[in-house]
Design an enzyme around this catalytic site. Structure first.
Site, PDB file in Angstrom:
ATOM      1  N   ARG A   1       0.611  -1.733   7.541  1.00  0.00           N
ATOM      2  CA  ARG A   1       1.138  -0.508   6.934  1.00  0.00           C
ATOM      3  C   ARG A   1       2.133   0.231   7.831  1.00  0.00           C
ATOM      4  NH1 ARG A   1      -2.740   3.425   3.823  1.00  0.00           N
ATOM      5  NH2 ARG A   1      -0.702   3.875   2.905  1.00  0.00           N
TER       6      ARG A   1
ATOM      7  N   ASP B   1       0.821  -1.224   0.000  1.00  0.00           N
ATOM      8  CA  ASP B   1       0.000   0.000   0.000  1.00  0.00           C
ATOM      9  C   ASP B   1       0.853   1.272   0.000  1.00  0.00           C
ATOM     10  OD1 ASP B   1      -2.740  -0.556  -0.168  1.00  0.00           O
ATOM     11  OD2 ASP B   1      -2.936  -0.975   1.983  1.00  0.00           O
TER      12      ASP B   1
ATOM     13  N   HIS C   1     -11.250   7.597   5.216  1.00  0.00           N
ATOM     14  CA  HIS C   1     -10.271   8.669   5.427  1.00  0.00           C
ATOM     15  C   HIS C   1     -10.944   9.988   5.054  1.00  0.00           C
ATOM     16  CE1 HIS C   1      -6.331   6.145   4.845  1.00  0.00           C
ATOM     17  NE2 HIS C   1      -6.432   6.514   6.122  1.00  0.00           N
TER      18      HIS C   1
ATOM     19  N   ARG D   1      -9.799   5.614  11.118  1.00  0.00           N
ATOM     20  CA  ARG D   1      -8.355   5.423  11.169  1.00  0.00           C
ATOM     21  C   ARG D   1      -7.690   6.303  12.242  1.00  0.00           C
ATOM     22  NH1 ARG D   1      -6.399   2.851   6.479  1.00  0.00           N
ATOM     23  NH2 ARG D   1      -8.012   1.392   5.861  1.00  0.00           N
TER      24      ARG D   1
ATOM     25  N   CYS E   1      -4.748  10.173  -2.475  1.00  0.00           N
ATOM     26  CA  CYS E   1      -4.049   9.173  -1.662  1.00  0.00           C
ATOM     27  C   CYS E   1      -2.613   8.978  -2.133  1.00  0.00           C
ATOM     28  CB  CYS E   1      -4.749   7.828  -1.758  1.00  0.00           C
ATOM     29  SG  CYS E   1      -6.435   7.833  -1.204  1.00  0.00           S
TER      30      CYS E   1
END
Ligand code: ARG
Length: 272
Positions: free
Chosen positions: A95, A70, A171, A142, A265
């Protein structure tokens, strides 16, 4: 009357999706049974990078790590304001090592870099409106709410907390975007009712997106104050941005959508 929108040259950080895969599921867009075309992902990403360079922006590139599928989503690595980088601390262990690579980048480029104690996913959940001197911050999926106070202390900016309520828009940057120093575009229903009231109060002139715009990842955009680079599926939002005097610049990012991300992103802004 909409005046001429003025673009401002920006500096960005991106990371090529050479090792992009969907091998775990941490958001509703990810499905490990759907094949990903990594070569196409790289081509689409390359086009996005070229688009930003053609618009006059500077793009730094971070080396991808084969163990971090990612890592292309570079926006999550930190949040920068006025030369200070507030580092990320990822919610999911898959991550977490990405934060280390980002920290090395900022350290190597002379930034004042602050290690966070609280869980936060960088620009994924933080947006900056320089014209208002305000940071907008998302929570609910998150970033942990205490990270908002930590960011305010680190960056010396007031932080407005906004609660995200729809898991598809996990997000902040999937539901809200700064399109110039004062203006945002957002999808109201991605936020709790009280947060929607806060947004209405602070941004009466916002560009309002609907569910289709948000599902097309239209809000996951990068704007220089005039040109708005956004997912080519988001034709509805592109029309709304045009009507507001901005210039939409569509790019195809079908592969990265399978990871639950799009233009924004992939792009961290470096505000020195
Ligand atoms: N698969 C990634 C995750 O779920 C996508 C991150 C998208 N990044 C963003 N800034 N919205 O963490």
């Amino acid at each position: 009357m909409v005046g001429e929108r003025k673009p401002i040259c920006r500096t960005y950080l991106m990371c090529p999706p050479r090792f992009f895969r969907v091998e775990y599921v941490i958001n509703p867009w990810m499905d490990t049974t759907v094949p990903v075309d990594a070569d196409l992902a790289v081509k689409q990403w390359e086009r996005l990078r070229e688009t930003l360079v053609e618009l006059g922006h500077t793009v730094h590139v971070l080396d991808p790590d084969p163990a971090l599928p990612d890592m292309v989503f570079a926006a999550n690595g930190a949040f920068t304001v006025d030369g200070v980088a507030y580092g990320a601390r990822f919610r999911h262990p898959q991550r977490s090592a990405e934060a280390v690579a980002h920290r090395a980048f900022y350290a190597g480029h002379g930034w004042s870099h602050t290690e966070p104690v609280e869980i936060n996913e960088g620009e994924g959940d933080f947006a900056y409106l320089p014209g208002k001197g305000l940071v907008l911050a998302g929570y609910g999926f998150r970033t942990a709410p205490p990270a908002h106070a930590e960011a305010a202390e680190t960056l010396s900016r007031p932080v407005v907390s906004l609660r995200l309520t729809d898991p598809r828009f996990y997000h902040l940057d999937t539901a809200l975007a700064a399109i110039d120093d004062h203006t945002i575009a957002y999808y109201p229903a991605a936020f709790s009712e009280p947060s929607q009231r806060v947004l209405r109060q602070l941004f009466p002139d916002a560009v309002l997106a609907d569910e289709t715009d948000a599902l097309d990842f239209g809000l996951n955009l990068v704007s220089d104050g005039r040109h708005v680079v956004l997912n080519s599926d988001a034709t509805g939002l592109a029309a709304k941005l045009s009507a507001a005097g901005f210039t939409p610049v569509p790019v195809e990012l079908s592969e990265l959508k399978k990871g639950g991300g799009s233009v924004k992103c992939c792009v961290a802004e470096l505000r020195s």
